[in-house]
Design an enzyme around this catalytic site. Structure first.
Site, PDB file in Angstrom:
ATOM      1  N   SER A 128      -3.256 -12.069   4.168  1.00 58.92           N
ATOM      2  CA  SER A 128      -3.711 -12.013   2.770  1.00 58.92           C
ATOM      3  C   SER A 128      -2.665 -12.609   1.822  1.00 58.92           C
ATOM      4  O   SER A 128      -3.017 -13.128   0.759  1.00 58.92           O
ATOM      5  CB  SER A 128      -4.053 -10.578   2.361  1.00 58.92           C
ATOM      6  N   LYS A 165       0.807  -1.216   0.000  1.00 55.08           N
ATOM      7  CA  LYS A 165       0.000   0.000   0.000  1.00 55.08           C
ATOM      8  C   LYS A 165       0.841   1.268   0.000  1.00 55.08           C
ATOM      9  O   LYS A 165       0.311   2.353  -0.254  1.00 55.08           O
ATOM     10  CB  LYS A 165      -0.958  -0.025   1.184  1.00 55.08           C
TER      11      LYS A 165
HETATM   12  C1  PLP Z   1      -2.665  -6.719   3.865  1.00 51.28           C
HETATM   13  C2  PLP Z   1      -3.550  -6.393   2.708  1.00 51.28           C
HETATM   14  N1  PLP Z   1      -3.837  -7.362   1.832  1.00 51.28           N
HETATM   15  C3  PLP Z   1      -4.647  -7.140   0.784  1.00 51.28           C
HETATM   16  C4  PLP Z   1      -5.239  -5.908   0.578  1.00 51.28           C
HETATM   17  C5  PLP Z   1      -6.153  -5.729  -0.588  1.00 51.28           C
HETATM   18  O1  PLP Z   1      -5.554  -4.972  -1.619  1.00 51.28           O
HETATM   19  P1  PLP Z   1      -6.425  -4.104  -2.598  1.00 51.28           P
HETATM   20  O2  PLP Z   1      -7.049  -3.011  -1.784  1.00 51.28           O
HETATM   21  O3  PLP Z   1      -5.449  -3.565  -3.592  1.00 51.28           O
HETATM   22  O4  PLP Z   1      -7.450  -4.984  -3.187  1.00 51.28           O
HETATM   23  C6  PLP Z   1      -4.956  -4.871   1.468  1.00 51.28           C
HETATM   24  C7  PLP Z   1      -5.596  -3.570   1.300  1.00 51.28           C
HETATM   25  O5  PLP Z   1      -5.636  -2.761   2.206  1.00 51.28           O
HETATM   26  C8  PLP Z   1      -4.092  -5.108   2.555  1.00 51.28           C
HETATM   27  O6  PLP Z   1      -3.799  -4.146   3.441  1.00 51.28           O
END
Ligand code: PLP
Length: 316
Positions: A276, A42
Site C-alpha cells: 500500500s 495501525k
Molecule cells: C498496510 C495497510 N495499508 C493501508 C491500510 C488502509 O488504512 P486505513 O484503514 O486507515 O484506510 C491498512 C489498513 O489496515 C493497512 O494495513
C-alpha cells in the site's frame, strides 16, 4: 525514557523522496509509519481505540478485546493489550500473509483464521472474504462478552490520525504541503489526515487512492475485486469514517504499479515498505505528472516490507 512501548507509537520521520522524483516536477514527502513499534501506522489507532474505550468506560479491566484485522491493526492491538493487560483475539482472513498471524501470536494474541470464499486467492482478500471475517468477529464478541475494537466504525481510528499523523506531517513539513493522497482500507488514515490538513489550510487537496477495477468510492463499477494491495481496496461503497466533503479527487493504481513502486521505494530510497505504500507512491507520481505538476504531496509509508517476505512482492 518511556514507561512502555505504547508511548513509542507515533512521531515517525518525514522523508523527502528526492531520488525518486529527480526527473519529476514536484516533491513527495513520505511519512515513515513503518517505523512504529508494530511496524505499521495501525499502532496509532490501536492505542487510540483502546484508550478512548477506557476513558469512556466501554472497556473494563480483565475484558477481552476482539478485532477483525488484516494483521496490522491486530499487531498494534496485541501490543497495546499485552502492555495494558487485556486478552486479545484477532480474527483474520487466511488470505493475508502468514507473518502477520505469527507476529500477533508472538505478542500473546489468540489468532482465529477464517477461510476465504471459494474462488478467492491467498494474498488477495476481497470484500466478500472480509464479510466472512466480520461475521466470525461478531460471533466471538458475543461469545466472549468482549469489547469490539471495530476499526471500520470507531471514531478512535480517525482521531489517531487527526490528532497525531496529520499534525505531525504538517509540523515536519513546516506547513509546506499542497496535497495528500492515501490508499483506503477503513478510510481512517485518509479521514483523519484530511481533516487535520484542511483545518490548517483549506486549499490542501486530498485524494482517495483505490485499486483499478475496484474503485467504487470513485463511482466506478467493480470489475476486479482481486488485487495484491493488502490492507485496503475492499470495494466497499460506504465507508462510515470518510467525510465525502474532504475528498477532492480519486486516483486508481494497478496491482502491478503498486508492486513496481514498492520495489522502487526499496531500491532507490532505501525504504522497505509494503504494497500500500507503493500504491501511495504510484498515485502521488501520477498526480505530479498530471494535475499537481510542481506541487508537494504527502503520503504514508503504511507498513514494513518485512510483513510480506512470504509473498511474491520480493520474489522476482
Ligand atoms: C498496510 C495497510 N495499508 C493501508 C491500510 C488502509 O488504512 P486505513 O484503514 O486507515 O484506510 C491498512 C489498513 O489496515 C493497512 O494495513
Amino acid at each position: 525514557m518511556l514507561p512502555s512501548v505504547v508511548e513509542a507509537i507515533g512521531e515517525t520521520p518525514l522523508v523527502e523522496l528526492a531520488r525518486l522524483t529527480r526527473e519529476t516536477d514536484g516533491r513527495i514527502l513520505a511519512k515513515l509509519d513503518y517505523l512504529n513499534p508494530g511496524f505499521s501506522k495501525k499502532d496509532r489507532i490501536a492505542r487510540q481505540m483502546i484508550e478512548d474505550a477506557e476513558a469512556q468506560g466501554r472497556l473494563q479491566s480483565g475484558q477481552t478485546v476482539v478485532e477483525l484485522t488484516s494483521g496490522n491493526t491486530g499487531t498494534g492491538l496485541a501490543m497495546v493489550c499485552a502492555v495494558k493487560g487485556y486478552r486479545f483475539v484477532a480474527v483474520m482472513s487466511k488470505g493475508n500473509s502468514l507473518e502477520r498471524a505469527r507476529m500477533m501470536r508472538a505478542l500473546g494474541a489468540e489468532v482465529v483464521l477464517v477461510e476465504q470464499l471459494p474462488g478467492s486467492r491467498p494474498g488477495q482478500v476481497s470484500g466478500g472474504d472480509l464479510e466472512l471475517v466480520e461475521k466470525e468477529a461478531q460471533r466471538l464478541v458475543k461469545e466472549r462478552d468482549a469489547f469490539h475494537a471495530d476499526q471500520f466504525h470507531l471514531a478512535g481510528n480517525v482521531r489517531a490520525h487527526y490528532l497525531h499523523t496529520g499534525p505531525e506531517i504538517w509540523e515536519q513539513a513546516g506547513g509546506q504541503i499542497d496535497a495528500f493522497c492515501d490508499f483506503v482500507g477503513t478510510g481512517g488514515s485518509f479521514a483523519g489526515c484530511a481533516a487535520a490538513f484542511k483545518e490548517r489550510n483549506q486549499a490542501i487537496r486530498c485524494y482517495v487512492v483505490e485499486p483499478e477495477g475496484a474503485a467504487v468510492l470513485a463511482g466506478q463499477l467493480l470489475t476486479n475485486p482481486n488485487h495484491p494491495i493488502q490492507g485496503g481496496g475492499y470495494a466497499m461503497p460506504n465507508l462510515p469514517l470518510i467525510n465525502p466533503a474532504y475528498i477532492d479527487g480519486y486516483v486508481q493504481v494497478t496491482g502491478r504499479e503498486a508492486i513496481e513502486s514498492t520495489r522502487q521505494l526499496a531500491r532507490v530510497e532505501g525504504i522497505f515498505a509494503g504494497f500500500s505504500s507503493g500504491a501511495n507512491l504510484a498515485a502521488a507520481l501520477k498526480l505530479l505528472n498530471s494535475e499537481l505538476k510542481g506541487k508537494t504531496i504527502a503520503i504514508l509509508m503504511c507498513d514494513s516490507g518485512l510483513k510480506y517476505l512470504s509473498t511474491d512482492l520480493w520474489a522476482e
